[in-house]
Design a protein around this motif. Structure first.
Motif, PDB file in Angstrom:
ATOM      1  N   PRO A  54      60.957  62.884  41.667  1.00 28.99           N
ATOM      2  CA  PRO A  54      59.907  61.877  41.821  1.00 28.99           C
ATOM      3  C   PRO A  54      58.467  62.374  41.733  1.00 28.99           C
ATOM      4  CG  PRO A  54      60.526  62.645  43.971  1.00 28.99           C
ATOM      5  CD  PRO A  54      61.346  63.448  42.985  1.00 28.99           C
ATOM      6  N   THR A  55      58.225  63.667  41.537  1.00 25.16           N
ATOM      7  CA  THR A  55      56.862  64.186  41.672  1.00 25.16           C
ATOM      8  C   THR A  55      55.975  63.916  40.468  1.00 25.16           C
ATOM      9  OG1 THR A  55      57.496  66.337  40.774  1.00 25.16           O
ATOM     10  CG2 THR A  55      57.699  66.042  43.176  1.00 25.16           C
ATOM     11  N   THR A  86      55.753  59.988  34.439  1.00 28.64           N
ATOM     12  CA  THR A  86      56.527  58.931  35.101  1.00 28.64           C
ATOM     13  C   THR A  86      55.589  57.845  35.627  1.00 28.64           C
ATOM     14  OG1 THR A  86      56.661  59.584  37.449  1.00 28.64           O
ATOM     15  CG2 THR A  86      58.138  60.722  35.901  1.00 28.64           C
ATOM     16  N   TYR A  87      56.158  56.770  36.138  1.00 29.50           N
ATOM     17  CA  TYR A  87      55.352  55.747  36.808  1.00 29.50           C
ATOM     18  C   TYR A  87      55.719  55.700  38.294  1.00 29.50           C
ATOM     19  CZ  TYR A  87      59.557  53.135  35.359  1.00 29.50           C
ATOM     20  OH  TYR A  87      60.850  52.729  35.089  1.00 29.50           O
ATOM     21  N   LEU A  88      56.049  56.871  38.828  1.00 27.60           N
ATOM     22  CA  LEU A  88      56.487  56.983  40.207  1.00 27.60           C
ATOM     23  C   LEU A  88      55.495  57.827  41.004  1.00 27.60           C
ATOM     24  CD1 LEU A  88      60.158  57.734  39.197  1.00 27.60           C
ATOM     25  CD2 LEU A  88      59.249  55.530  39.967  1.00 27.60           C
ATOM     26  N   PRO A 127      48.745  62.776  42.468  1.00 25.74           N
ATOM     27  CA  PRO A 127      49.186  62.088  41.249  1.00 25.74           C
ATOM     28  C   PRO A 127      49.824  63.058  40.262  1.00 25.74           C
ATOM     29  CG  PRO A 127      46.992  61.355  41.871  1.00 25.74           C
ATOM     30  CD  PRO A 127      47.315  62.536  42.750  1.00 25.74           C
ATOM     31  N   GLY A 128      50.996  62.693  39.754  1.00 33.38           N
ATOM     32  CA  GLY A 128      51.655  63.513  38.749  1.00 33.38           C
ATOM     33  C   GLY A 128      51.135  63.197  37.360  1.00 33.38           C
TER      34      GLY A 128
END
Length: 399
Positions: free
Chosen positions: A182-183, A327-329, A323-324
């Motif tokens: 999830p990162t 992804t949109y996670l 914020p990574g």
């Protein structure tokens, strides 16, 4: 380095296209798991209309009655062209691909090819929960090599893990999540090259889940694992599913490095009967003709990352959010709030906001929650407002 040309896509931001009343008419998991008063920002579904080329491809298939069994290599050809243009990678050979029902079922089939009963499979927690579930259901042994404190692969930990699990000279695999869920971490070419060198040194086979590859924002660059030196024995799973919101249109591709072609050739023919023909048509259209829509989406996601960071800093400074780049996670460190190991439960109970609990993500997941930011800015604002209220009601500490 390839950059995402957000400003030149010419498409409107798809995250602003649908209101909540329209979205609540959907019957998928995101919108039917919780009661209607809950704001769902959990499972990986985006609040977007489909890209027009995808709608056109599926509509034409329906009009033709083209709903039979899949055939041909159009999907692989579209992915190869996308990879060459988007990632500067010309090494995706169509003859070293195979269609599979979806990425996780493809992962299972690849692990069957390179491991046996009881063999260890290394994962980097916190990581997508099905990595644990599918591996265990396959009767393989999950071995954790946690990410470092910077949310990147800890190469020392990974080497120690590889050394330990291969001491008896048995087979072993490494299930790599790239980009990381999830990162949102995007692994660099240097990191992946180091991973490949370790895998070669210890005889560990790498299977890479690269489903989030199209969802890299800004100046970050996705590097396919099979493109790095030493990645020739690797196996990869790719799909248009996450990038274009096509989870309900099942299709993915298994891709083999040059030295893994023989492994892929051993995959049973019946596995290729599992994907949806209509799904393959949709994924092919997305990769071939949906890049302008994707760029508009990426611009919207980049704006949402900044918005979420600002909202949390203002309303919930006790939540740590880095914020990574993909992804949109959003992976939220909520440990300072005093809500225990499962803050998502408090957010749901006291704020009527549904996030993913961090606990199923393995080591490092306690005290965390995963938020899906593929929603309108207004929904994100309301979610943070509700979450802040939930912290107060639950007796936590906002900051």
């Amino acid at each position: 380095m390839t950059r995402n040309p957000h400003e030149t896509s010419g498409e409107p931001n798809p995250l602003r296209a649908l209101d909540l009343e329209t979205l609540r008419r959907r019957t998928s998991m995101k919108w039917r798991t919780h009661p209607e008063d809950v704001l769902p920002l959990w499972v990986a579904e985006m609040d977007v209309p489909l890209a027009e080329p995808v709608v056109r491809a599926v509509t034409e298939a329906m009009e033709l009655g083209d709903t039979g069994y899949p055939a041909g290599t159009a999907y692989a050809e579209a992915l190869a062209a996308f990879a060459a243009k988007r990632w500067d990678w010309g090494g995706l050979a169509v003859e070293r691909t195979a269609i599979v029902p979806d990425v996780m079922l493809g992962v299972v089939e690849m692990l069957k090819l390179v491991t046996g009963y009881g063999d260890p499979v290394v994962v980097n927690p916190p990581v997508y929960p099905p990595f644990h579930d599918f591996v265990r259901n396959l009767d393989r042994r999950v071995v954790e090599a946690p990410l470092g404190g910077d949310a990147r692969i800890d190469l020392d930990v990974l080497e120690d893990t590889f050394r330990r699990i291969t001491a008896g000279r048995g087979r072993a695999a490494y299930l790599l999540c790239s980009p990381h869920n999830p990162t949102g971490t995007v692994h660099t070419a240097e990191e992946l090259t180091a991973v490949a060198a370790l895998a070669e040194r210890y005889g560990v086979r790498v299977v890479a889940d690269e489903i989030h590859a199209p969802l890299v924002v800004g100046d970050a660059r996705f590097v396919p694992y099979l493109s790095v030196q030493g990645g020739e024995r690797g196996l990869s799973l790719m799909s248009a599913s996450k990038g274009w919101n096509l989870a309900g249109l099942k299709a993915a591709l298994a891709v083999a490095g040059p030295e893994a072609a023989g492994d892929l050739a051993r995959m049973p023919e019946e596995v290729g009967h599992g994907p949806s023909h209509v799904g393959i048509l949709a994924h092919t259209a997305a990769l071939r003709d949906g890049t302008a829509w994707l760029d508009a989406l990426l611009a919207g996601l980049e704006a949402n990352r900044g918005l979420l960071a600002a909202l949390l800093a203002e309303r919930l400074p006790g939540i740590r959010y880095r914020p990574g780049d993909a992804t949109y996670l959003a992976w939220l460190d909520c440990r300072a709030l005093g809500l225990g190991d499962d803050p998502a439960q408090a957010f749901l109970e006291h704020g009527r906001v549904a996030l993913n609990s961090g606990l199923p993500f393995g080591s490092g997941g306690a005290g965390h929650a995963r938020l899906n930011l593929a929603a309108s800015p207004e929904v994100l604002e309301e979610a943070v407002r509700r979450t802040a209220a939930a912290v107060e009601r639950a007796g936590g500490v906002r900051g």
